[in-house]
Design an enzyme around this catalytic site. Sequence first.
Site, PDB file in Angstrom:
ATOM      1  CG  ASP A 355      -2.037  -1.039   1.109  1.00  0.00           C
ATOM      2  OD1 ASP A 355      -2.070  -1.757   0.101  1.00  0.00           O
ATOM      3  OD2 ASP A 355      -2.839  -1.159   2.059  1.00  0.00           O
ATOM      4  CG  ASP A 376      -3.207  -4.938  -2.947  1.00  0.00           C
ATOM      5  OD1 ASP A 376      -3.139  -5.602  -3.993  1.00  0.00           O
ATOM      6  OD2 ASP A 376      -3.770  -5.356  -1.903  1.00  0.00           O
TER       7      ASP A 376
END
Length: 529
Positions: A355, A376
């Site tokens: 992230d 991600d």
Amino acid sequence: MATTSFSLPNHKFGIKLMLFLVLNLLSLQTSVFAHSSNSKFTKISRHPNSDSSSRTKPSTSSNKGFLSSVQLSLDHALFARSLAFNLTLSHRTSQTLMLDPVNDCLELLDDTLDMLYRIVVIKRKDHVNDDVHTWLSAALTNQETCKQSLSEKSSFNKEGIAIDSFARNLTGLLTNSLDMFVSDKQKSSSSSNLTGGRKLLSDHDFPTWVSSSDRKLLEASVEELRPHAVVAADGSGTHMSVAEALASLEKGSGRSVIHLTAGTYKENLNIPSKQKNVMLVGDGKGKTVIVGSRSNRGGWNTYQSATVAAMGDGFIARDITFVNSAGPNSEQAVALRVGSDRSVVYRCSIDGYQDSLYTLSKRQFYRETDITGTVDFIFGNSAVVFQSCNLVSRKGSSDQNYVTAQGRSDPNQNTGISIHNCRITGSTKTYLGRPWKQYSRTVVMQSFIDGSIHPSGWSPWSSNFALKTLYYGEFGNSGPGSSVSGRVSWAGYHPALTLTEAQGFTVSGFIDGNSWLPSTGVVFDSGLL
């Protein structure tokens, strides 16, 4: 996070307005739901051009019902905000862990109130469909984010449950408003400026709201800048920390420039929604570094883990490295979170693991920026275009990485990730993306993809979740990982976008960049190459 107070641009919510909202709540409920029962709110097509933004004025048909719907959402947002604020006051000495997500919701509600207020009360003549569509999409994302923050805490008391309930109810109301807006929206979209061509800064490109002095400022090099504050760790500037410099800025609508001289600044920074048009200028990637180490494993939720968070509209960052140094085993650890409309990140570096970059909401543009991570490492629900960027998948704790996890939760939202003319490389097996939310939307166009990308290209999130409703596409890519012959066969995957479809994801077609990027001074490609 410090508790923020909600203030409207040039206005304050007074007692009279509070009473007005309370008295109108029930009547608005009746009128809105009566309108809803007599209307068929058709979802927009998954075809990208069907929700490409037009520069026309909002439709006046059913306008009264639409504004009543937004007013009802505004009322509920105000009540939820009051509940969250009172909770922070009554629990300042206890339950600090529980207050983390409450403060998240409070900040997000402030942002939502500001956007809804602009739609219902101000109704400026220069507000166009793209603005309203962006604000409603972002308001809905804010409530999803509030619920996400609350869910990341294992337990919370009855007040927290009440906030969660308000967020869920507000989500339903905003969904209704967005449905109404899209069903009434004019379907025509301008086909001009979609044929490509590099867009350089020129005097006639500036919108009327950009002052002549601001134009000169944005054209200037670092040496020519007259910043409002200079940050230097050795004490040679006006401030020794970025936080002090941000706190010193005067309130106003003009551009505020902070020069961060070369050095490493160990800080966690928050630029709230009320602090607009902030420009952070460093001395170059790797020279000016802002570093933090908050992470989910360290007790911070995803939203709060950001080293730098920029919520105020008009945010610009140039020549800075943003780092979250939490490490590969720390789970979610954000280096940069952006929820700023019409924001630009130029010649920067964003370095983390899971992230790394949280593109939370609204319209964003990244150019010549290096983004490094593992799982991600680009995620969120903004409408964002990456151009001439390096997206680098690094070795982490897992044997497979994901470049994107786009979070579009409603098909009417004008959000998604567009990766255009970038380089995607890695040192471990990597997927281009996976669907974080039901209507996840990501495209990769005219980019170089190396052999680290798995032949299937894309990965499911969990089982068959969103495989029919997502929108993933590729167009004109090159490199050893660009072949689509072994790609997934999902209903929502488009291995070869048409020229028209691809144009819908360009700077001009997707984030309406021709109307606002020239004012920032950044070089950009308005269309396909």
